[in-house]
Write an enzyme that holds these catalytic residues in place. Structure first.
Site, PDB file in Angstrom:
ATOM      1  N   HIS A   1      47.944 -11.238  82.884  1.00 50.67           N
ATOM      2  CA  HIS A   1      48.583 -10.495  83.972  1.00 50.67           C
ATOM      3  C   HIS A   1      47.522 -10.169  85.009  1.00 50.67           C
ATOM      4  CE1 HIS A   1      52.141  -8.583  85.533  1.00 50.67           C
ATOM      5  NE2 HIS A   1      51.506  -7.435  85.706  1.00 50.67           N
TER       6      HIS A   1
ATOM      7  N   SER B   1      53.116  -8.508  90.547  1.00 47.62           N
ATOM      8  CA  SER B   1      53.858  -7.742  89.558  1.00 47.62           C
ATOM      9  C   SER B   1      54.995  -6.973  90.238  1.00 47.62           C
ATOM     10  CB  SER B   1      52.912  -6.837  88.767  1.00 47.62           C
ATOM     11  OG  SER B   1      53.508  -6.391  87.577  1.00 47.62           O
TER      12      SER B   1
ATOM     13  N   ASP C   1      50.516 -14.423  80.153  1.00 48.60           N
ATOM     14  CA  ASP C   1      50.800 -13.068  80.629  1.00 48.60           C
ATOM     15  C   ASP C   1      51.463 -12.248  79.519  1.00 48.60           C
ATOM     16  OD1 ASP C   1      51.725 -10.745  81.944  1.00 48.60           O
ATOM     17  OD2 ASP C   1      52.002 -11.836  83.816  1.00 48.60           O
TER      18      ASP C   1
END
Length: 237
Positions: free
Chosen positions: A215, A126, A181
């Site tokens: 995610h 991320s 995601d």
């Protein structure tokens, strides 16, 4: 739902700042495995432990705790401020550049310790992956590779058109993304890989997607990460 690797209590927002610097040991380092955890990423610690190589030193620095606009200005560990998650959201350019300098300082310290920069992989998940990409594309140090997991390229419009002129225009990159995601949609990952293809040698860029992954991460992704590390940081006799 388990959003991490082996940690059912891990939340995806807690890992926006996960960053790893992978350093290939030389004879000046003991054959050891070092992990510094950040953002309660216990699942990631377990994941790295499951793919570790004895000749690689793993460094996971902590992000500072700062107010984050996207988090209603509440303080949380974050390398830079985040205003939004859409492709056209404004970005914290001063914060991104300062965080990049902090990562470059970590790399410079390992070089001073006797590790050639081309034995160093930077990577993260991320926000940490985003910072790793930006660092690799702007540093003067030639690196061994980048691991970019569920992330994006920060300040992408500030780069000139065409191939970068820096030392890492041939750098190997493994970019991974889940097709489900909800925080950093696959579209952003796809836009990132297309931009990267115009900046570095596309033959050295690998983009992998994982069905059903949100995610977070999965075993298949971690095996791909291990293969990438083993390929670009082989043991030194």
């Amino acid at each position: 739902m388990d959003m991490g690797v082996g940690s059912g209590n891990w939340k995806p927002w807690q890992a926006r700042s996960l960053l790893a610097v992978l350093v290939q040991n030389t004879k000046r380092y003991p054959e050891s495995f070092h992990v510094s955890l950040c953002l309660q990423g216990h699942g990631w610690a377990e994941a790295f432990a499951g793919i570790k190589s004895p000749h690689v030193k793993y460094i996971c620095p902590h992000a500072p705790v700062i107010p984050v606009s996207l988090n209603m200005n509440m303080a949380m560990p974050s390398w830079f401020d985040i205003f939004g998650l859409s492709p056209d959201a404004p970005e914290d350019e001063p914060g991104i550049k300062q965080a990049t300098e902090n990562v470059k300082a970590l790399i410079d310290q390992e070089v001073k310790n006797g590790i050639p920069s081309n034995r160093i992989i930077v990577g993260g998940f991320s926000q940490g992956g985003a910072l790793s990409l930006y660092t690799a594309l702007t540093t003067h140090q030639k690196l061994a590779g980048v691991l970019a997991l569920s992330c994006w390229l920060p300040l992408r419009t500030t780069f000139p058109q065409g191939t970068i002129s820096g030392v890492n225009k041939e750098i190997p990159v493994l970019q991974c993304h889940g097709d489900c995601d909800p925080l950093v949609p696959l579209l952003i990952g796809s836009l990132t890989v297309e931009k990267l293809k115009s900046m570095i040698n596309p033959a050295n860029l690998t983009f992998k997607t994982y069905s059903g992954m949100m995610h977070s991460s999965c075993i298949e992704e971690m095996m791909d990460v291990k293969q990438f590390i083993d390929k670009h940081l082989p043991p030194v006799d």
